[in-house]
Design a protein around this motif. Structure first.
Motif, PDB file in Angstrom:
ATOM      1  N   GLU A  74      -2.171  -0.825   3.166  1.00 62.18           N
ATOM      2  CA  GLU A  74      -0.862  -1.394   2.840  1.00 62.18           C
ATOM      3  C   GLU A  74      -0.008  -0.385   2.076  1.00 62.18           C
ATOM      4  O   GLU A  74       1.200  -0.258   2.332  1.00 62.18           O
ATOM      5  CB  GLU A  74      -1.046  -2.664   2.006  1.00 62.18           C
ATOM      6  N   ARG A  81      -0.554  -0.943  -6.677  1.00 60.51           N
ATOM      7  CA  ARG A  81      -0.933  -1.954  -5.689  1.00 60.51           C
ATOM      8  C   ARG A  81      -2.398  -2.360  -5.855  1.00 60.51           C
ATOM      9  O   ARG A  81      -2.757  -3.527  -5.646  1.00 60.51           O
ATOM     10  CB  ARG A  81      -0.683  -1.416  -4.278  1.00 60.51           C
ATOM     11  N   ARG A 125      -5.661  -2.911   0.842  1.00 65.69           N
ATOM     12  CA  ARG A 125      -4.483  -2.533   0.075  1.00 65.69           C
ATOM     13  C   ARG A 125      -4.204  -1.030   0.152  1.00 65.69           C
ATOM     14  O   ARG A 125      -3.069  -0.610  -0.060  1.00 65.69           O
ATOM     15  CB  ARG A 125      -4.635  -2.984  -1.377  1.00 65.69           C
TER      16      ARG A 125
END
Length: 272
Positions: free
Chosen positions: A71, A95, A68
């Protein structure tokens, strides 16, 4: 069975409970190289950054989701100024579903300088690091670090020698906690104005004469460098805390001279 259904059946080991009752202050990814674009006024400056991205992990959580972080980086599409960097950090926390975290972003920063006598222009590179931290209570802090090459000339050498004095290239490093935005160039200027002379990417003979004589007329010990920078930062209302270091790469020794001054009313992260 399609791909999303197969993925849904895979166990999420990181989401399991950990029973050791030990929270982790920082966990994440480090040494991530990534192209970014800086927004400096109306200019867009592409560069390559090296990032460290971490979050705090509660005691009951076995692990964070490392993918993540990347990401979050991939989702960061806008050119970054200091306000955008803050948004980037809070987006990462959202996130990762984390309360606290930090982004450390180090990058080369080029400034076009004019030589002091000829006026000829050239680019000089500086090492810059932006650090944003969010504490458990949601408080945000921003630190800017710069490493600035400069010239220093030894006052003792000048005083005791019949002619000449030894000088050396120095690195002046400043870490400043900012209460509001400050341009990278402004922090660089604090360091350069405190040295015996600036350094340049390109000098003609008239410039070399100017810089040599300027340094001779403005001798500085390594102690002078850090004290003069610290005084300048103490007068700067946008700087609440600071760390100043200077290293002189001695021309007559096989070692460096070094000094540091720290003024910090809060925990100070050090540049990676």
């Amino acid at each position: 069975m399609n791909a999303p259904e197969r993925i849904a059946l895979l166990p999420d080991v990181q989401a399991q409970e950990d029973k050791r009752d030990l929270p982790i202050n920082a966990v994440g990814v480090k040494g991530v190289r990534y192209p970014i674009t800086l927004r400096v006024g109306t200019r867009l400056l592409p560069t390559i950054a090296t990032l460290s991205m971490t979050v705090g992990l509660p005691a009951a959580a076995k692990g964070t989701h490392m993918s993540r972080f990347i990401e979050a980086l991939e989702a960061q599409a806008e050119a970054l100024d200091q306000a955008g960097f803050k948004r980037f950090l809070f987006a990462m926390l959202q996130r990762l579903q984390a309360q606290a975290g930090e982004i450390d972003m180090r990058f080369p920063y080029f400034v076009r300088k004019s030589a002091p006598a000829s006026g000829i222009q050239s680019q000089l590179d500086y090492e810059v690091c932006w650090q944003g931290t969010v504490a458990e209570d949601g408080q945000y802090a921003f630190w800017m670090h710069v490493t600035v090459p400069a010239t220093s000339l030894c006052p003792c050498s000048k005083e005791i020698s019949a002619y000449g004095a030894h000088n050396q290239r120095s690195h002046i490093s400043i870490g400043a906690r900012l209460t509001t935005e400050m341009a990278v160039e402004e922090l660089i200027a604090v360091a350069e104005s405190s040295a015996s002379a600036e350094v340049y990417g390109l000098l003609k003979r008239a410039d070399e004469k100017f810089v040599t004589e300027q340094a001779y007329d403005n001798p500085k010990f390594v102690e002078d460098l850090v004290r003069d920078v610290a005084l300048a930062l103490s007068r700067e209302p946008r700087v609440s805390d600071y760390r100043v270091e200077a290293e002189n790469f001695e021309s007559i020794h096989n070692h460096s001279a070094f000094a540091r001054i720290v003024h910090a009313g809060c925990a100070m992260p050090s540049a990676q």
